[in-house]
Structure formats: structure tokens, C-alpha cells
Design a protein around this motif. Structure first.
Motif, mmCIF file in Angstrom:
data_model
loop_
_atom_site.group_PDB
_atom_site.id
_atom_site.type_symbol
_atom_site.label_atom_id
_atom_site.label_comp_id
_atom_site.label_asym_id
_atom_site.label_seq_id
_atom_site.Cartn_x
_atom_site.Cartn_y
_atom_site.Cartn_z
ATOM 1 N N LEU A 129 0.836 -1.193 0.000
ATOM 2 C CA LEU A 129 0.000 0.000 0.000
ATOM 3 C C LEU A 129 0.873 1.246 0.000
ATOM 4 O O LEU A 129 1.883 1.310 0.701
ATOM 5 C CB LEU A 129 -0.912 0.021 1.224
ATOM 6 N N VAL A 130 0.497 2.210 -0.810
ATOM 7 C CA VAL A 130 1.184 3.502 -0.847
ATOM 8 C C VAL A 130 0.253 4.532 -0.217
ATOM 9 O O VAL A 130 -0.894 4.672 -0.654
ATOM 10 C CB VAL A 130 1.522 3.912 -2.292
ATOM 11 N N PRO A 131 0.684 5.255 0.814
ATOM 12 C CA PRO A 131 -0.193 6.231 1.466
ATOM 13 C C PRO A 131 -0.721 7.259 0.477
ATOM 14 O O PRO A 131 0.023 7.764 -0.367
ATOM 15 C CB PRO A 131 0.718 6.882 2.513
ATOM 16 N N THR A 132 -2.013 7.564 0.589
ATOM 17 C CA THR A 132 -2.631 8.550 -0.300
ATOM 18 C C THR A 132 -3.118 9.784 0.434
ATOM 19 O O THR A 132 -3.376 10.820 -0.190
ATOM 20 C CB THR A 132 -3.836 7.937 -1.027
ATOM 21 N N GLY A 133 -3.307 9.684 1.759
ATOM 22 C CA GLY A 133 -3.849 10.803 2.514
ATOM 23 C C GLY A 133 -5.345 10.948 2.374
ATOM 24 O O GLY A 133 -5.942 11.886 2.917
ATOM 25 N N ASP A 134 -5.968 10.009 1.645
ATOM 26 C CA ASP A 134 -7.411 10.031 1.426
ATOM 27 C C ASP A 134 -7.966 8.653 1.752
ATOM 28 O O ASP A 134 -7.647 7.679 1.061
ATOM 29 C CB ASP A 134 -7.712 10.400 -0.026
ATOM 30 N N LEU A 138 -7.356 3.884 -2.409
ATOM 31 C CA LEU A 138 -6.298 2.904 -2.171
ATOM 32 C C LEU A 138 -5.311 2.957 -3.323
ATOM 33 O O LEU A 138 -5.699 2.985 -4.496
ATOM 34 C CB LEU A 138 -6.866 1.486 -2.080
ATOM 35 N N SER A 139 -4.039 2.968 -2.992
ATOM 36 C CA SER A 139 -2.983 2.951 -3.994
ATOM 37 C C SER A 139 -2.067 1.772 -3.699
ATOM 38 O O SER A 139 -1.525 1.658 -2.596
ATOM 39 C CB SER A 139 -2.195 4.263 -3.950
ATOM 40 N N VAL A 140 -1.921 0.879 -4.672
ATOM 41 C CA VAL A 140 -1.157 -0.351 -4.476
ATOM 42 C C VAL A 140 -0.034 -0.424 -5.497
ATOM 43 O O VAL A 140 -0.278 -0.421 -6.701
ATOM 44 C CB VAL A 140 -2.051 -1.600 -4.614
ATOM 45 N N GLU A 141 1.190 -0.494 -5.008
ATOM 46 C CA GLU A 141 2.343 -0.668 -5.886
ATOM 47 C C GLU A 141 2.668 -2.155 -5.974
ATOM 48 O O GLU A 141 2.775 -2.846 -4.963
ATOM 49 C CB GLU A 141 3.547 0.093 -5.343
ATOM 50 N N ALA A 142 2.825 -2.648 -7.188
ATOM 51 C CA ALA A 142 3.112 -4.059 -7.389
ATOM 52 C C ALA A 142 4.290 -4.229 -8.339
ATOM 53 O O ALA A 142 4.353 -3.607 -9.395
ATOM 54 C CB ALA A 142 1.885 -4.779 -7.960
ATOM 55 N N ARG A 143 5.224 -5.068 -7.933
ATOM 56 C CA ARG A 143 6.327 -5.469 -8.794
ATOM 57 C C ARG A 143 6.924 -6.748 -8.241
ATOM 58 O O ARG A 143 6.811 -7.039 -7.049
ATOM 59 C CB ARG A 143 7.406 -4.381 -8.888
ATOM 60 N N ASP A 144 7.545 -7.514 -9.095
ATOM 61 C CA ASP A 144 8.185 -8.756 -8.688
ATOM 62 C C ASP A 144 9.579 -8.427 -8.173
ATOM 63 O O ASP A 144 10.447 -8.014 -8.956
ATOM 64 C CB ASP A 144 8.269 -9.713 -9.878
ATOM 65 N N PRO A 145 9.846 -8.588 -6.864
ATOM 66 C CA PRO A 145 11.155 -8.213 -6.336
ATOM 67 C C PRO A 145 12.290 -9.044 -6.923
ATOM 68 O O PRO A 145 13.443 -8.611 -6.937
ATOM 69 C CB PRO A 145 11.008 -8.448 -4.822
ATOM 70 N N PHE A 157 -7.332 2.758 -6.685
ATOM 71 C CA PHE A 157 -8.729 2.361 -6.526
ATOM 72 C C PHE A 157 -9.460 3.385 -5.666
ATOM 73 O O PHE A 157 -8.882 3.968 -4.751
ATOM 74 C CB PHE A 157 -8.838 0.995 -5.837
ATOM 75 N N LYS A 158 -10.730 3.577 -5.967
ATOM 76 C CA LYS A 158 -11.609 4.364 -5.108
ATOM 77 C C LYS A 158 -12.637 3.440 -4.485
ATOM 78 O O LYS A 158 -13.174 2.547 -5.156
ATOM 79 C CB LYS A 158 -12.307 5.453 -5.922
ATOM 80 N N ARG A 159 -12.903 3.660 -3.209
ATOM 81 C CA ARG A 159 -13.908 2.835 -2.539
ATOM 82 C C ARG A 159 -15.284 3.169 -3.114
ATOM 83 O O ARG A 159 -15.672 4.331 -3.206
ATOM 84 C CB ARG A 159 -13.877 3.070 -1.030
ATOM 85 N N ASN A 160 -16.002 2.129 -3.499
ATOM 86 C CA ASN A 160 -17.319 2.286 -4.122
ATOM 87 C C ASN A 160 -18.126 1.034 -3.821
ATOM 88 O O ASN A 160 -17.819 -0.049 -4.330
ATOM 89 C CB ASN A 160 -17.163 2.490 -5.633
ATOM 90 N N ALA A 161 -19.137 1.179 -2.994
ATOM 91 C CA ALA A 161 -19.901 0.023 -2.531
ATOM 92 C C ALA A 161 -20.574 -0.736 -3.670
ATOM 93 O O ALA A 161 -20.840 -1.933 -3.551
ATOM 94 C CB ALA A 161 -20.943 0.463 -1.506
ATOM 95 N N SER A 162 -20.842 -0.074 -4.783
ATOM 96 C CA SER A 162 -21.546 -0.732 -5.880
ATOM 97 C C SER A 162 -20.605 -1.440 -6.854
ATOM 98 O O SER A 162 -21.059 -2.134 -7.763
ATOM 99 C CB SER A 162 -22.382 0.291 -6.651
ATOM 100 N N ALA A 163 -19.304 -1.290 -6.673
ATOM 101 C CA ALA A 163 -18.321 -1.911 -7.564
ATOM 102 C C ALA A 163 -17.856 -3.245 -6.973
ATOM 103 O O ALA A 163 -18.078 -3.523 -5.786
ATOM 104 C CB ALA A 163 -17.140 -0.971 -7.768
#
Length: 214
Positions: A129-134, A138-145, A157-163
């Protein structure tokens, strides 16, 4: 006509190393919970169509239509006048340049898009998770180390109950090997609509080329 190279950043490698800060146990637990939600989102989505806007490091913006079908199929159909197509048939990610009649292919797993197109993957093993301040984002950084040359994707991503799984894919940011940044934003997302496999076929522009992604 001016050559357009921005889509290359979708598949070229990234080598930037980012160090995760030390966080309290409660924050770590929240991160794991949010990563689990993103996992649930990826596994819940069967199909997705959306409009996209792609901006490269020079500020050049292209628009088009995204079509996604799990597992592993995706198509970026660019705006009229842009002779490029990026498509995955479930096995390989292909970039077709119709202007110069060039085709380049990569295994999906060698692209940062593999984080989004493989529901069997566990983001907790290679994402953070990458901090967004909101709290609604949600901000997720992904890479194969083990394979940093495959690239880095930061999904937003934005939180959305209908998604699906309560999250809406808003966009992502990718880096190439020179630390060049390409950002993609989505709008008008539609989930679960029927999408035929034929949507992920393409016409080979090379001499004596074959169609349907062969």
C-alpha cells in the motif's frame, strides 16, 4: 505524422527500487486488509469496459477504450488516428504499430499488467500500500522483487460500494527503465457485461501476416 511512443511505457521494464517505511503493527494489519480487498477485486471482475486517458512524461495525452476479460485478456483501442493497438489474448501481451507494420510480444507475466490480469496471484507477496492521505482511495504498488526488470505498476482504486469488492479501478501509473512515467485514468466503467473472445483478436500488419493474433 509525429511518432507516438507513450504506450511503450505500458510494457517496458522498470528498475527503480522503493523502500517501504517501517509502520506500526496496526497499520500493517490495515494494509494487509486493504491488499486483501484489492485481491478480491481482481478475482471478482469477470469483464470490464471503460474509457481511458493516457498521459506520458511529456504531457501528451491519448484516449481510447479499454476492454478486459479475465483471466488475462485486455485490449487498449486508441482514438481514431493513432495507429497503435495493445492487446492480450490471455497468454501474451502484444503491441501492434500499424504505421510501421511492427509487432512486439511479451509473456503477460513479464509485464506489470500481470498484477491485474492474473487472479491467481497474491498481492500480499509482491504488493504494498502507498499512502494517499485520502481514506476513500487505495494505492497499491506491485512489482516482482525477483524480476525488477519486469516493471512497476501502481494501481489506484476508489472505494465504491456498488463496484466489485467495494472498489472501483480509477487508474494506474507505470515506470519504464529510464524512470519515465505514464499515467492512465479510467471513466465510465462497466462491469460484468458480455465480452466475446473475438474482441482480443488483431490483424497482423506485417507482409503476409496472419490475423487474429497469430
Amino acid at each position: 505524422m509525429k511518432r507516438i511512443v507513450a504506450p511503450l511505457a505500458l510494457v517496458l521494464a522498470a528498475t527503480t527500487a522503493l523502500v517501504a517505511p517501517t509502520v506500526p503493527a496496526t497499520a500493517q494489519q490495515q494494509d494487509q486488509s486493504d491488499l486483501a480487498k484489492v485481491n478480491d477485486y481482481i478475482r471478482s471482475v469477470t469483464t470490464l469496459t471503460a474509457d481511458f486517458s493516457q498521459t506520458d512524461r511529456n504531457g501528451q495525452t491519448l484516449t481510447g477504450k479499454l476492454t478486459l476479460k479475465q483471466p488475462g485478456k485486455i485490449r487498449f483501442q486508441y482514438q481514431k488516428g493513432v495507429p497503435l493497438l495493445i492487446v492480450s489474448d490471455g497468454k501474451a501481451l502484444t503491441m501492434i504499430d500499424y504505421e510501421v507494420r511492427q509487432v512486439q510480444r511479451w509473456p503477460i507475466g513479464n509485464s506489470p499488467l500481470g498484477a491485474l490480469l492474473d487472479p491467481s496471484k497474491d498481492l500480499s507477496k509482491y504488493g504494498k500500500l502507498v499512502p494517499t492521505g485520502d481514506p476513500t482511495v487505495l494505492s497499491v504498488e506491485a512489482r516482482d522483487p525477483k524480476r525488477p526488470e519486469y516493471g512497476t505498476i501502481t494501481m489506484i482504486f476508489k472505494r465504491n460500494a456498488s463496484a466489485p469488492a467495494g472498489l472501483q479501478l480509477y487508474g494506474w501509473v507505470m515506470l519504464d527503465s529510464q524512470n519515465n512515467r505514464t499515467a492512465v485514468r479510467f471513466s465510465n466503467q462497466v462491469y460484468g457485461a458480455p465480452v466475446a473472445d473475438s474482441a482480443f483478436r488483431w490483424t497482423d500488419p506485417r507482409p503476409r501476416g496472419r490475423s487474429a493474433g497469430s
